[in-house]
Design an enzyme around this catalytic site. Structure first.
Site, PDB file in Angstrom:
ATOM      1  N   LYS A  59     -14.567  -1.516   1.896  1.00 31.86           N
ATOM      2  CA  LYS A  59     -14.427  -0.201   2.507  1.00 31.86           C
ATOM      3  C   LYS A  59     -15.475   0.779   2.651  1.00 31.86           C
ATOM      4  O   LYS A  59     -16.170   2.036   3.407  1.00 31.86           O
ATOM      5  CB  LYS A  59     -13.530   0.303   1.882  1.00 31.86           C
ATOM      6  CG  LYS A  59     -12.407  -0.650   2.659  1.00 31.86           C
ATOM      7  CD  LYS A  59     -11.121  -0.589   1.478  1.00 31.86           C
ATOM      8  CE  LYS A  59      -9.345  -1.029   2.840  1.00 31.86           C
ATOM      9  NZ  LYS A  59      -8.260  -1.307   1.473  1.00 31.86           N
ATOM     10  N   GLN A 103      -6.379   1.031  -3.998  1.00 35.23           N
ATOM     11  CA  GLN A 103      -6.251  -0.527  -3.364  1.00 35.23           C
ATOM     12  C   GLN A 103      -4.975  -0.963  -4.047  1.00 35.23           C
ATOM     13  O   GLN A 103      -4.336  -0.558  -5.303  1.00 35.23           O
ATOM     14  CB  GLN A 103      -7.453  -0.623  -4.018  1.00 35.23           C
ATOM     15  CG  GLN A 103      -7.578  -2.474  -3.586  1.00 35.23           C
ATOM     16  CD  GLN A 103      -7.788  -2.205  -2.033  1.00 35.23           C
ATOM     17  OE1 GLN A 103      -8.233  -1.858  -1.687  1.00 35.23           O
ATOM     18  NE2 GLN A 103      -6.598  -3.990  -1.580  1.00 35.23           N
ATOM     19  N   ASP A 126      -4.740   6.661   4.206  1.00 35.99           N
ATOM     20  CA  ASP A 126      -4.000   5.423   3.908  1.00 35.99           C
ATOM     21  C   ASP A 126      -2.512   5.113   4.754  1.00 35.99           C
ATOM     22  O   ASP A 126      -2.436   3.889   4.456  1.00 35.99           O
ATOM     23  CB  ASP A 126      -4.609   4.554   2.377  1.00 35.99           C
ATOM     24  CG  ASP A 126      -4.728   3.335   2.937  1.00 35.99           C
ATOM     25  OD1 ASP A 126      -4.468   2.569   3.632  1.00 35.99           O
ATOM     26  OD2 ASP A 126      -4.358   1.998   1.556  1.00 35.99           O
TER      27      ASP A 126
END
Lengths: 284, 284
Positions: A59, A103, A126
């Site tokens: 990412k 994450q 996200d």
């Protein structure tokens, strides 16, 4: 199972994702040229899980290529909920950070929901906060969970009619199954949520015009579970690069199917980058 | 349609609701005896819609009977979003108010979502905020939307097995259809959301073990839409005290059915009172 001669068309995410990233990069450059502000994505990794570290690095690399800055926070595996919340709160308040990615999964001692909720919804690129979920469900402004949002883009790009279609979602996780169902519902599909306690799962899947497999089990959905002509979205990514759908079987029954890899995966990360630029534009 | 001799058992909300109110009243008294704090529900009514005014008055009366104080705010029909948000913010900050109920629908010029979001989730005893919705979906702490929460109580009280059952929800409003589906999903039902764009609605309803009608159309669901033995929850309340389900037809096919009135309705208001006491206990 031998080939019947008909094979589904592939829904390729790669090219579409590349287009999205190119547009995001253009907007990032424009923002920087005009205001001096470079969009910045903060990634937070807790512990030393190899796969997670690889995802985060990927990412960051993609961000860099798109002209998006990144801030990397790595915390030890024994981090407490309080410590992680404090870190995420700090990033939420940092004016130089526009998007925050935690994450997941995080180590077991951490209350993942508490951590997600420490992310300012304005930086939740996200789409993991409760606010983001409700916004997707209610059609309110907010960031989409990246995989569900990416799946919707893919369906749109391939002109899959959603209104009145029966979509069956397999799996009900807070960042995949639940939100993708809500986005499909917002697009006027009839939506059935199925999961590990569902009885007669194959029979229910067989009624679907659109199947979204988000269950995390390799080759779980078989060809004879599908209605001929169904559109099959495989959001799984299991060991050995295998999706949740038995691809060879499904491709002989479906009209459209996402390959694994190269289907849903690239869409996810592209939406993350796009939403980071969105956040930077709005927060500027 | 003539009677076939078999008739569904009624799911009566009245008695169960009275029990809930009695328990809430006991807790309200205990709180007041021990701390001097009387739980207080603030009701906010915008405009002069007769039905809305009646609902609000009924909620206030029931509160009073349960030993719950009430604060009544009535605003003119031409109130702006900003004015309503300001009022709700004031109530959210008022330490003497524990629960806030904004009677809806609000007049058309008002952004209802913005108004709902001005309610502090800690005082959202009607379960209308985005936070409440996501909490229901994710199994996180928070108040339930009152009608959906009341429906779940009714299903529990009548020992309706939810795990693995197929529940079909007709209607997808933010405070009824969507949350009741999420609560059923959290109870491990397989959940299908249907709505005005759903194709072959009757066929889908016919696959349901549990049907929740939340569509706001009198006698919409017919007897021949039901699988024999289905459990039928009628959350509708239309002109002439008529539900969304054709009661006489449905009662000959279903195993359990809620009457209108006296089924879901009483559960809704009881949960409102119960949650107001919860809020007072937590906020104290």
């Amino acid at each position: 199972m031998t080939s019947t001669g008909t094979t589904a068309q592939l829904m390729i995410g790669t090219d579409l994702a590349a287009e999205m990233v190119a547009k995001a990069a253009e907007r990032a450059k424009k923002l920087q040229d005009e205001t001096g502000v470079q969009p910045c994505l903060a990634t937070v990794l807790v512990g030393d899980d190899l796969a997670s570290a690889t995802y985060v690095r990927m990412k960051q690399n993609r961000s860099k290529k798109a002209g998006i800055g990144s801030r990397s926070v790595v915390l030890p595996a024994e981090t407490t909920t309080e410590e992680l919340v404090a870190e995420l709160t700090k990033l939420s308040e940092d004016p130089e950070v526009h998007g925050i990615l935690l994450q997941h999964p995080v180590p077991a001692q951490i209350d993942e929901r508490a951590a997600f909720e420490a992310i300012d919804p304005a930086k939740d690129v996200d789409g993991v906060t409760m606010h983001a979920f409700a916004a997707m469900a209610f059609g309110e402004p907010g960031f989409r969970s990246c995989t569900p949002g990416g799946i919707l883009r893919l369906l749109e790009a391939y002109d899959v009619p959603l209104e009145g279609a029966h979509a069956v979602v397999i799996g009900r996780s807070p960042i995949l199954g639940k939100p993708v169902g809500m986005l499909l519902l917002a697009s006027n599909a009839t939506v059935t949520y199925t999961h590990s306690r569902t009885r007669d799962l194959a029979d229910i899947v067989r009624t679907a015009d659109i199947v979204v497999a988000a269950v995390g089990k390799a080759n779980f959905v078989r060809g004879d579970w599908l209605k001929p002509g169904a559109v099959v979205i495989d959001a799984g990514y299991n060991e050995g690069n295998v999706g949740d759908v038995h691809f060879e079987e499904a491709a002989q029954v479906a009209s459209l199917i996402t390959p694994v890899p190269g289907g849903v995966g690239p869409m996810t990360i592209s939406l993350l980058l796009e939403q980071t630029v969105d956040a930077a534009e709005r927060l500027r």
